[in-house]
Design an enzyme around this catalytic site. Sequence first.
Site, PDB file in Angstrom:
ATOM      1  N   LEU A   3     -67.442  48.013 -98.302  1.00 30.31           N
ATOM      2  CA  LEU A   3     -67.384  46.549 -98.346  1.00 30.31           C
ATOM      3  C   LEU A   3     -67.074  46.126 -99.781  1.00 30.31           C
ATOM      4  O   LEU A   3     -67.480  46.787-100.738  1.00 30.31           O
ATOM      5  CB  LEU A   3     -68.719  45.947 -97.909  1.00 30.31           C
ATOM      6  CG  LEU A   3     -69.047  46.021 -96.416  1.00 30.31           C
ATOM      7  CD1 LEU A   3     -70.454  45.492 -96.161  1.00 30.31           C
ATOM      8  CD2 LEU A   3     -68.027  45.244 -95.590  1.00 30.31           C
ATOM      9  N   GLY A   4     -66.362  45.022 -99.929  1.00 31.51           N
ATOM     10  CA  GLY A   4     -66.012  44.539-101.279  1.00 31.51           C
ATOM     11  C   GLY A   4     -64.561  44.817-101.622  1.00 31.51           C
ATOM     12  O   GLY A   4     -64.021  44.222-102.547  1.00 31.51           O
ATOM     13  N   LYS A  48     -64.012  45.450-115.417  1.00 36.49           N
ATOM     14  CA  LYS A  48     -64.735  44.605-116.389  1.00 36.49           C
ATOM     15  C   LYS A  48     -66.021  45.279-116.863  1.00 36.49           C
ATOM     16  O   LYS A  48     -66.513  45.003-117.958  1.00 36.49           O
ATOM     17  CB  LYS A  48     -65.019  43.218-115.804  1.00 36.49           C
ATOM     18  CG  LYS A  48     -63.841  42.262-115.947  1.00 36.49           C
ATOM     19  CD  LYS A  48     -62.676  42.730-115.159  1.00 36.49           C
ATOM     20  CE  LYS A  48     -61.350  42.176-115.377  1.00 36.49           C
ATOM     21  NZ  LYS A  48     -60.309  42.724-114.497  1.00 36.49           N
ATOM     22  N   ILE A  50     -52.800  44.809-115.290  1.00 32.67           N
ATOM     23  CA  ILE A  50     -53.572  46.055-115.253  1.00 32.67           C
ATOM     24  C   ILE A  50     -53.288  46.859-116.522  1.00 32.67           C
ATOM     25  O   ILE A  50     -54.209  47.377-117.172  1.00 32.67           O
ATOM     26  CB  ILE A  50     -53.221  46.882-113.986  1.00 32.67           C
ATOM     27  CG1 ILE A  50     -53.722  46.143-112.754  1.00 32.67           C
ATOM     28  CG2 ILE A  50     -53.812  48.296-114.069  1.00 32.67           C
ATOM     29  CD1 ILE A  50     -53.549  46.886-111.441  1.00 32.67           C
ATOM     30  N   CYS A 108     -61.299  44.682-105.062  1.00 32.67           N
ATOM     31  CA  CYS A 108     -61.933  43.909-106.137  1.00 32.67           C
ATOM     32  C   CYS A 108     -63.225  44.569-106.616  1.00 32.67           C
ATOM     33  O   CYS A 108     -63.399  44.846-107.796  1.00 32.67           O
ATOM     34  CB  CYS A 108     -62.209  42.504-105.615  1.00 32.67           C
ATOM     35  SG  CYS A 108     -63.242  41.529-106.677  1.00 32.67           S
ATOM     36  N   GLU A 148     -42.889  48.858-121.157  1.00 28.48           N
ATOM     37  CA  GLU A 148     -42.658  47.718-120.262  1.00 28.48           C
ATOM     38  C   GLU A 148     -41.144  47.479-120.126  1.00 28.48           C
ATOM     39  O   GLU A 148     -40.432  47.424-121.123  1.00 28.48           O
ATOM     40  CB  GLU A 148     -43.368  46.472-120.827  1.00 28.48           C
ATOM     41  CG  GLU A 148     -42.955  45.153-120.227  1.00 28.48           C
ATOM     42  CD  GLU A 148     -43.173  45.025-118.715  1.00 28.48           C
ATOM     43  OE1 GLU A 148     -44.279  45.318-118.238  1.00 28.48           O
ATOM     44  OE2 GLU A 148     -42.203  44.649-118.020  1.00 28.48           O
ATOM     45  N   HIS A 168     -72.503  21.522-129.520  1.00 35.16           N
ATOM     46  CA  HIS A 168     -72.139  22.189-130.766  1.00 35.16           C
ATOM     47  C   HIS A 168     -73.205  23.225-131.139  1.00 35.16           C
ATOM     48  O   HIS A 168     -74.386  22.934-130.989  1.00 35.16           O
ATOM     49  CB  HIS A 168     -72.030  21.148-131.882  1.00 35.16           C
ATOM     50  CG  HIS A 168     -71.743  21.750-133.217  1.00 35.16           C
ATOM     51  ND1 HIS A 168     -70.496  22.240-133.554  1.00 35.16           N
ATOM     52  CD2 HIS A 168     -72.546  21.961-134.291  1.00 35.16           C
ATOM     53  CE1 HIS A 168     -70.539  22.725-134.781  1.00 35.16           C
ATOM     54  NE2 HIS A 168     -71.776  22.571-135.259  1.00 35.16           N
TER      55      HIS A 168
END
Length: 462
Positions: free
Chosen positions: A38-39, A51, A186, A42, A205, A450
């Site tokens: 599941l998931g 991340k 990526i 991502c 690239e 601030h």
Amino acid sequence: MEKFDLIVIGGGPGGYEAALEASKVYGMKVALVENRELGGTCLNRGCIPTKTLLHTAELLYDLKQHGETIGLKDFQNTTCDMAALHQRKNDVVGQLVSGIGSLMKAGKVTVYNGLGTILSSDLVKVTLNEGGAMDLETDNILIATGSVPAVPPIPGADSPKVITSDELLDLDHPIDELVIIGGGVIGCEFASVFNALGTKVTIIEALPSIIANLDKEIGRSLSMILKKNRGIDIHTGAMVTAIEDDGNKAVCVYTEKDQECRVPGDLILMSVGRRANTSGLFSDDSSDVVKAIEMDRGKIIVNERYETNAPGIYAIGDVIGGIQLAHVATAEGRCAVAFMNGAPAPVDINTVPSCIYTSPEIASVGLSADEAKEKGIEVVSKKYPMSANGKTVLSLQERGFIKVIADKETGRILGAQMMCARATDMISQFAQAVANGLTLKDMSKVIYPHPTFSEGIGESVR
Ligand code: FAD
Ligand code: NAI
């Protein structure tokens, strides 16, 4: 045979969120069929694991780069234990995957672990992972089967040293040299991770710029920062022609300015885009209506209601192409479920924030100045340099900027591009503005606390 109102095939951010919404908001009896974890991409092979690695990599980079400046001592020998980082990534993923399992239970969604194959508009066969198969009846089907990495037919690309993001995320030991083919999202995120961990990184690239689909200034600035500040080798306008093996390393052969060049790597990351995943979704036993579902180069074609040309069969997320992002898949899934129930769209699908988790972070939403010009809209374009922002200076962030584009006559905000610390969190303020038709004046009415990075937003709209 068990009968459902909706069967969702694919448990990524598109599929599982749609299943929950269908059950909780519209009271549908829902089944979710997922043949892996599941998931989806991502959670298991995309957003979350990348991340998690970036978090560690950036902490290490900041410590080494700025430690002494900010008064820290005795850290020069700090290194990354790749096996521990790999375990940490797996723990984070495991925790979140099990959370989705609980959500499904609480949301009364029946989860089947197996491969979903559409036999007809009201029949799905599930080949169970634990063995055996069963047929499920349904009124509606939502295809949310996502995407997989694309690997172009470059000679030598079948070498085990040529890998995709799926395999690179499973690396549990350090490497000296990484070559990345494709300087898109990526490519640039992995370049940031491995460079910070001490690997020599080269990006090849094909287009004249990295991150070519964003505002030109962003591509140029990121390229400069990655090259000058981070020491990453970037070759743009470069075409890879072959991958060879010198017995020790893989060698990427490419042409740049009519010259043949070679760069070795312990591994070569292929990050040149992703293709729609429909493997196993249809079979010889599928009805003629299902076999006639329209596709374009592997992507499933849908109308504005996310319905395919087979009535009652809908598709959303990466499998329909378009913008391949987790939050887009989720938004499309929620819309498709609403349309099945005759309800209006619950989200504005046209306002899509997009984020790149490099350092500095990059985020954009709505139109850029060039896009507005192409559409013949007269705009005012404002730019605030974050080098004047206190929080940016005190936390030693890379220099960056916030750009806002507004309609010249009305002041209505049309888009924003940001390249600065916390851009990926702050972009939501501009997404709110674009989706709700706010003007520069509306946004400048707010008091920004601030010292924060978000003061940059206040300055940019004044
Ligand atoms: P997926 O997430 O691909 O899920 C589809 C699921 O369907 C999979 O679990 C698959 O196993 C299952 N499936 C397929 N066929 C069948 C079948 N026949 N039967 C049963 N199950 C099936 N997006 C962001 O927004 N932010 C990011 O930071 C980000 N980072 C990324 C980093 C990487 C390295 C990658 C590769 C992608 C990243 N993405 C990011 C993109 C994001 O992961 C995808 O856009 C998103 O996962 C698409 O969701 P989806 O639900 O359409 O498909
Ligand atoms: P991409 O489309 O972003 O970039 C691919 C790059 O490869 C392009 O710049 C292209 O010009 C280049 N390329 C293609 N063929 C090439 C060749 N033969 N030689 C050299 N360069 C070549 O695709 P990427 O990076 O694979 O990511 C796929 C998708 O995953 C993205 O479109 C994005 O939607 C999603 N993603 C999102 C993230 C985020 O939101 N932060 C992070 C990572 C992925």
